[in-house]
Scaffold this motif. Structure first.
Motif, mmCIF file in Angstrom:
data_model
loop_
_atom_site.group_PDB
_atom_site.id
_atom_site.type_symbol
_atom_site.label_atom_id
_atom_site.label_comp_id
_atom_site.label_asym_id
_atom_site.label_seq_id
_atom_site.Cartn_x
_atom_site.Cartn_y
_atom_site.Cartn_z
ATOM 1 N N SER A 176 -15.713 11.697 5.292
ATOM 2 C CA SER A 176 -15.970 11.769 3.853
ATOM 3 C C SER A 176 -17.279 12.495 3.543
ATOM 4 C CB SER A 176 -15.987 10.368 3.240
ATOM 5 O OG SER A 176 -17.057 9.608 3.753
ATOM 6 N N GLN A 201 -3.379 14.624 3.715
ATOM 7 C CA GLN A 201 -3.408 14.795 2.257
ATOM 8 C C GLN A 201 -3.834 16.203 1.866
ATOM 9 O OE1 GLN A 201 -6.388 15.040 0.298
ATOM 10 N NE2 GLN A 201 -7.872 14.753 1.965
ATOM 11 N N GLN A 259 -13.184 2.877 10.099
ATOM 12 C CA GLN A 259 -14.253 2.941 9.097
ATOM 13 C C GLN A 259 -15.329 3.956 9.469
ATOM 14 O OE1 GLN A 259 -15.317 -1.233 8.920
ATOM 15 N NE2 GLN A 259 -13.996 -1.597 7.162
ATOM 16 N N GLU A 308 -6.401 8.315 9.106
ATOM 17 C CA GLU A 308 -6.604 7.891 7.717
ATOM 18 C C GLU A 308 -6.127 8.920 6.705
ATOM 19 O OE1 GLU A 308 -9.028 8.551 9.840
ATOM 20 O OE2 GLU A 308 -9.275 6.573 10.716
ATOM 21 N N ARG A 326 -13.822 7.369 8.832
ATOM 22 C CA ARG A 326 -13.720 7.591 7.391
ATOM 23 C C ARG A 326 -15.081 7.963 6.809
ATOM 24 N NH1 ARG A 326 -10.087 9.822 5.211
ATOM 25 N NH2 ARG A 326 -11.421 10.646 3.603
ATOM 26 N N TYR A 363 -5.005 2.479 5.207
ATOM 27 C CA TYR A 363 -6.043 3.184 4.445
ATOM 28 C C TYR A 363 -5.457 4.446 3.808
ATOM 29 C CZ TYR A 363 -10.651 5.137 3.345
ATOM 30 O OH TYR A 363 -11.744 5.634 2.687
ATOM 31 N N ALA A 364 -4.723 5.223 4.605
ATOM 32 C CA ALA A 364 -4.170 6.491 4.118
ATOM 33 C C ALA A 364 -3.197 6.269 2.967
ATOM 34 C CB ALA A 364 -3.476 7.217 5.271
ATOM 35 N N GLU A 413 0.826 -1.221 0.000
ATOM 36 C CA GLU A 413 0.000 0.000 0.000
ATOM 37 C C GLU A 413 0.855 1.264 0.000
ATOM 38 O OE1 GLU A 413 -2.340 -3.295 1.860
ATOM 39 O OE2 GLU A 413 -0.335 -2.457 2.207
ATOM 40 N N LYS A 438 -2.848 3.818 0.949
ATOM 41 C CA LYS A 438 -3.461 3.231 -0.247
ATOM 42 C C LYS A 438 -4.140 4.296 -1.098
ATOM 43 C CE LYS A 438 -6.292 -0.796 -1.480
ATOM 44 N NZ LYS A 438 -7.102 -1.909 -0.922
ATOM 45 N N ARG A 439 -4.630 5.348 -0.463
ATOM 46 C CA ARG A 439 -5.421 6.351 -1.168
ATOM 47 C C ARG A 439 -4.675 7.646 -1.478
ATOM 48 N NH1 ARG A 439 -8.192 2.866 1.325
ATOM 49 N NH2 ARG A 439 -10.282 2.238 0.685
ATOM 50 N N TYR A 440 -3.671 7.960 -0.695
ATOM 51 C CA TYR A 440 -3.017 9.262 -0.846
ATOM 52 C C TYR A 440 -1.528 9.080 -1.136
ATOM 53 C CZ TYR A 440 -7.307 10.426 1.645
ATOM 54 O OH TYR A 440 -8.615 10.527 2.044
ATOM 55 N N GLU A 441 -1.154 9.338 -2.370
ATOM 56 C CA GLU A 441 0.240 9.161 -2.777
ATOM 57 C C GLU A 441 1.053 10.443 -2.617
ATOM 58 O OE1 GLU A 441 0.296 7.583 -6.713
ATOM 59 O OE2 GLU A 441 -0.675 5.702 -6.150
#
Length: 265
Positions: A65, A100, A58, A95, A61, A122-123, A34, A125-128
């Motif tokens: 969101s 980000q 979860q 997360e 999140r 989680y973080a 990830e 995996k989603r924020y590069e």
């Protein structure tokens, strides 16, 4: 400029080669698929799964969101951007909701660290746009005096560690509950809801400014449940409290935050 991770076992610098961080003593830490690195050795864990569990992650999140804390996220990102930092550490990043946004609004190299593996996973995996690691913020895996900005959003403040990480004249930004944050929900479990007070400057820092951000918003029953699940007082909610929330339906809830800036002496 990138910050330097250091080994959580011997404190020597870690060097990245082929997706593995390694120190001179040959302690090694692989980057997960990830994109995060786990710098929390088994012997430093106080429980099998320290930090927020998957259910809490979860719930938070789902709530975040929905955008209800967007005004806080924007305020923090804006403050960091104005400082024009080179390096930022988000201590207790969860997360990556704030991490980000900070990375998106500045040219800094941004690091997020949290003890909860599900949250960091989680973080990453989603924020590069940021670097994420699993570690205790009481023993952060970074070299001394390298960070231009430290950010702490509802996370414990380990004073000695904050002082160690911060450059002289760097900035610490802390978001903490405002006076009547979630007072309507707290009234379910507390007969006398007391206001939160503003935090004082940690040792080694001086207060620069404090801003109070506050909104009242109507939350659905589902949002209220998610919000409660992501807060420490979720443990105090009994079955009758959850039933009462179901019966009341959507409610107006106070969202209140102190955002404080402190300067490293």
């Amino acid at each position: 400029m990138s910050l330097h991770y250091h080994c959580p076992l011997c404190k020597h610098a870690l060097t990245l080669t082929d997706k593995t961080y390694r120190c001179v003593n040959n302690h090694s830490f692989d980057i997960a698929k990830e994109g995060y690195v786990n710098l929390l050795p088994v012997q430093n864990k106080k429980s099998k799964q320290p930090g927020d569990n998957l259910d809490m992650v979860q719930a938070r999140r789902a709530f975040l969101s929905a955008g209800h804390y967007g005004f806080l996220q924007h305020a923090i990102a804006r403050l960091v951007s104005k400082l024009k930092p080179v390096s930022v550490i988000d201590l207790g990043c969860g997360e990556g909701f704030y991490t980000q946004a900070i990375a998106n609004s500045s040219n800094a190299t941004v690091y997020g660290v949290d003890i909860s593996k599900p949250a960091v996973k989680y973080a990453a995996k989603r924020y590069e746009n940021a670097h994420f690691s699993v570690a205790s913020i009481s023993q952060s895996p970074f070299a001394d005096s390298e960070a231009d900005v430290l950010v702490s959003v509802f996370a414990p403040l380990f004073v000695d560690e904050l002082a160690r990480l911060a450059k002289p004249q760097s900035t610490l930004i802390v978001a903490s509950p405002g006076p009547w944050h979630l007072k309507e929900l707290k009234s379910f479990i507390y007969a006398d809801v007391k206001p939160h007070t503003q935090i004082e400057a940690p040792n080694g820092f001086s207060t620069k400014s404090t801003e109070l951000l506050e909104q009242q918003t109507v939350l659905s029953v589902e949002d209220i449940k998610h919000l409660i699940m992501m807060t420490p007082f979720a443990w105090k909610f009994r079955p009758e409290h959850w039933q009462e929330i179901e019966q009341k339906g959507p409610q107006t809830v106070t969202l209140s935050f102190y955002v404080s800036q402190f300067i490293r002496d």
